[in-house]
Design a protein around this motif. Sequence first.
Motif, PDB file in Angstrom:
ATOM      1  N   THR A  91       0.944  -1.182   0.055  1.00  0.00           N
ATOM      2  CA  THR A  91       0.132   0.139   0.038  1.00  0.00           C
ATOM      3  C   THR A  91       0.822   1.360  -0.025  1.00  0.00           C
ATOM      4  OG1 THR A  91       0.043  -0.118   2.382  1.00  0.00           O
ATOM      5  CG2 THR A  91      -1.773  -1.133   1.270  1.00  0.00           C
ATOM      6  N   GLY A  92       2.296   1.316   0.212  1.00  0.00           N
ATOM      7  CA  GLY A  92       2.703   2.415   0.474  1.00  0.00           C
ATOM      8  C   GLY A  92       3.102   3.040   1.821  1.00  0.00           C
ATOM      9  N   THR A  93       4.273   3.826   2.138  1.00  0.00           N
ATOM     10  CA  THR A  93       4.368   4.298   3.383  1.00  0.00           C
ATOM     11  C   THR A  93       4.328   5.910   3.337  1.00  0.00           C
ATOM     12  OG1 THR A  93       6.786   3.858   3.102  1.00  0.00           O
ATOM     13  CG2 THR A  93       5.421   2.193   4.168  1.00  0.00           C
ATOM     14  N   TRP A  94       4.433   6.493   4.411  1.00  0.00           N
ATOM     15  CA  TRP A  94       4.568   7.725   4.446  1.00  0.00           C
ATOM     16  C   TRP A  94       6.038   8.409   4.032  1.00  0.00           C
ATOM     17  CZ3 TRP A  94       7.957  10.467   7.821  1.00  0.00           C
ATOM     18  CH2 TRP A  94       7.884  12.013   7.659  1.00  0.00           C
ATOM     19  N   MET A  95       7.029   7.373   4.550  1.00  0.00           N
ATOM     20  CA  MET A  95       8.341   7.884   3.833  1.00  0.00           C
ATOM     21  C   MET A  95       8.429   7.613   2.569  1.00  0.00           C
ATOM     22  SD  MET A  95      11.773   5.480   5.069  1.00  0.00           S
ATOM     23  CE  MET A  95      11.582   5.845   6.740  1.00  0.00           C
ATOM     24  N   GLY A  96       7.671   6.627   1.531  1.00  0.00           N
ATOM     25  CA  GLY A  96       8.061   6.481   0.574  1.00  0.00           C
ATOM     26  C   GLY A  96       7.231   7.659  -0.199  1.00  0.00           C
ATOM     27  N   LYS A  97       6.161   8.190   0.179  1.00  0.00           N
ATOM     28  CA  LYS A  97       5.510   9.271  -0.327  1.00  0.00           C
ATOM     29  C   LYS A  97       6.463  10.639  -0.268  1.00  0.00           C
ATOM     30  CE  LYS A  97       1.372  12.036  -0.170  1.00  0.00           C
ATOM     31  NZ  LYS A  97      -0.114  12.198   0.504  1.00  0.00           N
ATOM     32  N   VAL A  98       6.931  10.694   0.902  1.00  0.00           N
ATOM     33  CA  VAL A  98       7.746  12.135   1.061  1.00  0.00           C
ATOM     34  C   VAL A  98       9.000  12.029   0.009  1.00  0.00           C
ATOM     35  CG1 VAL A  98       9.208  13.290   2.709  1.00  0.00           C
ATOM     36  CG2 VAL A  98       7.042  12.431   3.417  1.00  0.00           C
ATOM     37  N   LEU A  99       9.761  10.684   0.166  1.00  0.00           N
ATOM     38  CA  LEU A  99      10.854  10.894  -0.702  1.00  0.00           C
ATOM     39  C   LEU A  99      10.459  10.799  -2.193  1.00  0.00           C
ATOM     40  CD1 LEU A  99      12.868   8.151   1.089  1.00  0.00           C
ATOM     41  CD2 LEU A  99      13.206  10.470   1.321  1.00  0.00           C
ATOM     42  N   SER A 100       9.332  10.448  -2.494  1.00  0.00           N
ATOM     43  CA  SER A 100       9.037  10.450  -3.810  1.00  0.00           C
ATOM     44  C   SER A 100       8.628  12.138  -4.256  1.00  0.00           C
ATOM     45  CB  SER A 100       7.636   9.561  -4.172  1.00  0.00           C
ATOM     46  OG  SER A 100       7.202   9.798  -5.412  1.00  0.00           O
ATOM     47  N   GLU A 101       7.904  12.595  -3.339  1.00  0.00           N
ATOM     48  CA  GLU A 101       7.798  14.068  -3.974  1.00  0.00           C
ATOM     49  C   GLU A 101       9.150  14.748  -4.001  1.00  0.00           C
ATOM     50  OE1 GLU A 101       5.049  15.126  -0.587  1.00  0.00           O
ATOM     51  OE2 GLU A 101       3.451  14.230  -1.579  1.00  0.00           O
ATOM     52  N   ARG A 102      10.226  14.370  -2.884  1.00  0.00           N
ATOM     53  CA  ARG A 102      11.300  15.161  -2.905  1.00  0.00           C
ATOM     54  C   ARG A 102      11.967  14.917  -4.416  1.00  0.00           C
ATOM     55  NH1 ARG A 102      16.500  13.759  -1.983  1.00  0.00           N
ATOM     56  NH2 ARG A 102      17.971  15.444  -1.004  1.00  0.00           N
ATOM     57  N   GLU A 103      12.002  13.806  -4.999  1.00  0.00           N
ATOM     58  CA  GLU A 103      12.489  13.698  -6.102  1.00  0.00           C
ATOM     59  C   GLU A 103      12.050  14.134  -7.137  1.00  0.00           C
ATOM     60  OE1 GLU A 103      15.342  11.935  -7.127  1.00  0.00           O
ATOM     61  OE2 GLU A 103      15.655  11.446  -4.951  1.00  0.00           O
ATOM     62  N   THR A 104      10.625  14.329  -7.118  1.00  0.00           N
ATOM     63  CA  THR A 104       9.749  15.163  -8.237  1.00  0.00           C
ATOM     64  C   THR A 104      10.320  16.612  -8.138  1.00  0.00           C
ATOM     65  OG1 THR A 104       7.808  13.690  -7.739  1.00  0.00           O
ATOM     66  CG2 THR A 104       7.640  15.880  -8.944  1.00  0.00           C
ATOM     67  N   LEU A 105      10.387  17.137  -6.711  1.00  0.00           N
ATOM     68  CA  LEU A 105      10.781  18.664  -6.969  1.00  0.00           C
ATOM     69  C   LEU A 105      12.250  19.016  -7.230  1.00  0.00           C
ATOM     70  CD1 LEU A 105      10.238  21.357  -5.610  1.00  0.00           C
ATOM     71  CD2 LEU A 105      11.103  20.581  -3.379  1.00  0.00           C
ATOM     72  N   LEU A 106      13.114  17.687  -7.081  1.00  0.00           N
ATOM     73  CA  LEU A 106      14.531  17.996  -7.580  1.00  0.00           C
ATOM     74  C   LEU A 106      14.552  18.046  -9.100  1.00  0.00           C
ATOM     75  CD1 LEU A 106      16.396  15.798  -5.200  1.00  0.00           C
ATOM     76  CD2 LEU A 106      16.576  18.201  -5.143  1.00  0.00           C
ATOM     77  N   GLY A 107      13.715  16.827  -9.538  1.00  0.00           N
ATOM     78  CA  GLY A 107      13.606  17.000 -11.035  1.00  0.00           C
ATOM     79  C   GLY A 107      12.922  18.377 -11.648  1.00  0.00           C
ATOM     80  N   GLN A 108      11.916  19.106 -11.078  1.00  0.00           N
ATOM     81  CA  GLN A 108      11.572  20.062 -11.579  1.00  0.00           C
ATOM     82  C   GLN A 108      12.583  21.171 -11.668  1.00  0.00           C
ATOM     83  OE1 GLN A 108       8.152  20.883  -9.064  1.00  0.00           O
ATOM     84  NE2 GLN A 108       6.736  19.441 -10.328  1.00  0.00           N
TER      85      GLN A 108
END
Length: 214
Positions: free
Chosen positions: A101-118
């Motif tokens: 189902t995913g975790t809070w940690m995975g969600k935060v790190l995923s959003e961080r990678e998205t921000l870095l890509g932008q």
Amino acid sequence: MTATPTPLTKTDNEADAEATAADTAAQASDAPEAPAAPEASRDSSEKASSDDVLTDEAENDRDGDEDGLGDDTPPAGPLRTGIGAGAAAVVSGALGLASLTGTWMGKVLSERETLLGQIKTAQGGTASAQIHEIYADSWHTTAAINGGFALLALLVGAFVLARPAFGAPDAHPQPVWVRAVALGGLVLGAIGLLLSVGMYFDLFATLPSTGSGS
């Protein structure tokens, strides 16, 4: 003229009989009373025997009570072992479910990678670079985090299921619910690990392409 009474005289046989009777009475009075001593000793023996019986019964009752208390109180070692195994089985199931189902940690790190890509593609970049930096890295990060939780679920579940085989010979068997929860965590962890590996290496879904090759 009055007649004087003639004194009565005892014959020799009567005198001897009286002497013999007197000697017998004297011996009887001097002799100890034999029946009294055995009666007293018998009474004391019976009392001592009854005291011994009461003492033995009291000791048996006390031993029985101690044994009963010992049976009612389980040993500390097996109790701690059962609690630890149950907790580990629940942790394994929770980790396996989180890997799917995913975790809070995975969600935060995923959003961080998205921000870095932008940030990297803000000054310009090809469409392929934007797809890779903004979306691919985010997906791969989520897959890596979920795969880590799945691996932990596998290790904990396998440890709980395999522990009795490496325990003491007289160890108590694990409850059925502990093995069932550990097996569930093991299965969920295996499925989560397969999905995470497939998503990380783009086996189930490839990255979108612009079609221009740039």
